[in-house]
Write a protein that holds these residues in place. Structure first.
Motif, mmCIF file in Angstrom:
data_model
loop_
_atom_site.group_PDB
_atom_site.id
_atom_site.type_symbol
_atom_site.label_atom_id
_atom_site.label_comp_id
_atom_site.label_asym_id
_atom_site.label_seq_id
_atom_site.Cartn_x
_atom_site.Cartn_y
_atom_site.Cartn_z
ATOM 1 N N ILE A 90 -11.838 -10.517 -1.810
ATOM 2 C CA ILE A 90 -10.747 -9.597 -1.465
ATOM 3 C C ILE A 90 -11.388 -8.250 -1.183
ATOM 4 O O ILE A 90 -12.043 -7.661 -2.053
ATOM 5 N N ARG A 91 -11.230 -7.775 0.040
ATOM 6 C CA ARG A 91 -11.728 -6.451 0.428
ATOM 7 C C ARG A 91 -10.544 -5.602 0.850
ATOM 8 O O ARG A 91 -9.569 -6.118 1.414
ATOM 9 N N ALA A 92 -10.641 -4.297 0.577
ATOM 10 C CA ALA A 92 -9.542 -3.400 0.921
ATOM 11 C C ALA A 92 -10.090 -2.021 1.262
ATOM 12 O O ALA A 92 -11.203 -1.655 0.876
ATOM 13 N N ASP A 93 -9.297 -1.263 1.994
ATOM 14 C CA ASP A 93 -9.602 0.135 2.314
ATOM 15 C C ASP A 93 -8.814 0.985 1.314
ATOM 16 O O ASP A 93 -7.592 1.063 1.399
ATOM 17 N N LEU A 94 -9.519 1.582 0.349
ATOM 18 C CA LEU A 94 -8.887 2.321 -0.746
ATOM 19 C C LEU A 94 -8.972 3.819 -0.522
ATOM 20 O O LEU A 94 -10.047 4.345 -0.214
ATOM 21 N N THR A 95 -7.841 4.503 -0.694
ATOM 22 C CA THR A 95 -7.812 5.965 -0.691
ATOM 23 C C THR A 95 -7.318 6.411 -2.060
ATOM 24 O O THR A 95 -6.198 6.070 -2.471
ATOM 25 N N LEU A 96 -8.166 7.161 -2.772
ATOM 26 C CA LEU A 96 -7.765 7.698 -4.077
ATOM 27 C C LEU A 96 -6.921 8.942 -3.883
ATOM 28 O O LEU A 96 -7.128 9.704 -2.929
ATOM 29 N N VAL A 152 -13.589 -1.297 -0.453
ATOM 30 C CA VAL A 152 -13.847 -1.792 -1.801
ATOM 31 C C VAL A 152 -13.690 -3.307 -1.824
ATOM 32 O O VAL A 152 -13.058 -3.893 -0.942
ATOM 33 N N ARG A 153 -14.270 -3.906 -2.844
ATOM 34 C CA ARG A 153 -14.109 -5.329 -3.116
ATOM 35 C C ARG A 153 -13.439 -5.436 -4.475
ATOM 36 O O ARG A 153 -13.733 -4.636 -5.370
ATOM 37 N N LEU A 154 -12.548 -6.406 -4.628
ATOM 38 C CA LEU A 154 -11.807 -6.579 -5.873
ATOM 39 C C LEU A 154 -12.107 -7.940 -6.478
ATOM 40 O O LEU A 154 -12.144 -8.956 -5.769
ATOM 41 N N ALA A 155 -12.320 -7.939 -7.791
ATOM 42 C CA ALA A 155 -12.545 -9.177 -8.535
ATOM 43 C C ALA A 155 -11.431 -9.300 -9.576
ATOM 44 O O ALA A 155 -11.536 -8.761 -10.675
ATOM 45 N N PRO A 156 -10.343 -9.982 -9.235
ATOM 46 C CA PRO A 156 -9.231 -10.127 -10.173
ATOM 47 C C PRO A 156 -9.629 -10.889 -11.430
ATOM 48 O O PRO A 156 -10.370 -11.868 -11.362
ATOM 49 N N VAL A 179 0.402 6.259 -9.799
ATOM 50 C CA VAL A 179 -0.437 5.676 -8.756
ATOM 51 C C VAL A 179 -1.715 6.501 -8.641
ATOM 52 O O VAL A 179 -1.665 7.719 -8.458
ATOM 53 N N ALA A 180 -2.861 5.836 -8.761
ATOM 54 C CA ALA A 180 -4.160 6.512 -8.650
ATOM 55 C C ALA A 180 -4.738 6.401 -7.247
ATOM 56 O O ALA A 180 -5.577 7.207 -6.850
ATOM 57 N N GLY A 181 -4.285 5.390 -6.502
ATOM 58 C CA GLY A 181 -4.782 5.200 -5.142
ATOM 59 C C GLY A 181 -3.979 4.136 -4.418
ATOM 60 O O GLY A 181 -3.235 3.367 -5.032
ATOM 61 N N THR A 182 -4.122 4.137 -3.103
ATOM 62 C CA THR A 182 -3.431 3.168 -2.255
ATOM 63 C C THR A 182 -4.466 2.440 -1.413
ATOM 64 O O THR A 182 -5.382 3.066 -0.879
ATOM 65 N N ALA A 183 -4.314 1.132 -1.307
ATOM 66 C CA ALA A 183 -5.284 0.328 -0.563
ATOM 67 C C ALA A 183 -4.570 -0.571 0.438
ATOM 68 O O ALA A 183 -3.489 -1.078 0.168
ATOM 69 N N VAL A 184 -5.211 -0.752 1.589
ATOM 70 C CA VAL A 184 -4.753 -1.701 2.596
ATOM 71 C C VAL A 184 -5.737 -2.865 2.574
ATOM 72 O O VAL A 184 -6.947 -2.671 2.705
ATOM 73 N N VAL A 185 -5.217 -4.075 2.403
ATOM 74 C CA VAL A 185 -6.065 -5.265 2.323
ATOM 75 C C VAL A 185 -6.715 -5.513 3.687
ATOM 76 O O VAL A 185 -6.035 -5.611 4.705
#
Length: 197
Positions: A90-96, A152-156, A179-185
């Motif tokens: 799972i990769r996402a574009d994260l904006t804090l 970013v990469r996510l490891a649930p 909310v600390a940040g928003t990410a688009v998958v």
């Protein structure tokens, strides 16, 4: 198994026709192995691991070799790739959020240390968000500043709860109720049984 044998075993799992964007092939790895340039060989194998999916034992061999060479970041990355091989990517574009909008005032470590909660669209029986935890790896940079943006990469921790994610979906990161940040998958790649061997 010692470092050279681990790297040799891993290199045998890379198809000969595989090449990185810089035209690095497994033949280059073998050249460095014959010269006892194990760190360089490990780095090239990590790059070749990004060209196409490779089996779990490839990443396990690299992780063990990196540990034996005391290359902590490489070992952490190879263990991360073991996780992704077993559970998917799972990769996402994260904006804090900026420090004025959120509680975080310090950078996030990029190497898979932070375990924030995520609103991934699941609801409790009462309709509240049912947050899920995933470890965060920031790509291409050692840390992410408040207000910053990165892939970013996510490891649930519970991968089955994340099965519904789709490319383009917006998810939010939480370190507390806010909310600390928003990410688009950007990418959701399910694990393939053929890669598990």
């Amino acid at each position: 198994m010692d470092v050279p044998r681990l790297l040799e075993a891993a290199s045998l799992l890379v198809p000969e026709e595989s090449a990185t964007e810089n035209d690095v092939t497994v033949a280059d790895v073998w050249q460095y192995l014959t010269q006892d340039e194990w760190e360089v060989a490990l780095g090239l194998l990590e790059e070749l691991g990004d060209v196409q999916p490779l089996p779990l034992r490839f990443w396990e061999a690299l992780a063990t070799a990196a540990e034996q060479m005391r290359m902590e970041k490489s070992a952490a990355w190879c263990h991360w790739r073991c996780y992704e091989t077993r559970n998917g990517i799972i990769r996402a574009d994260l904006t804090l959020r900026s420090p004025t909008e959120a509680r975080r005032q310090t950078p996030i470590s990029g190497a898979g240390v932070l375990r924030p909660m995520w609103n991934i669209g699941i609801r409790t029986p009462t309709g509240d968000p049912d947050l899920a935890i995933a470890i965060l790896w920031v790509e291409f940079t050692p840390s992410l500043e408040p207000g910053g943006r990165a892939s970013v990469r996510l490891a649930p921790l519970e991968p089955q709860r994340w099965q519904h994610l789709e490319t383009g979906q917006v998810i939010t990161m939480h370190e507390d109720r806010s909310v600390a940040g928003t990410a688009v998958v950007l990418q959701v790649q399910r694990p393939a049984a053929t890669r598990m061997a």
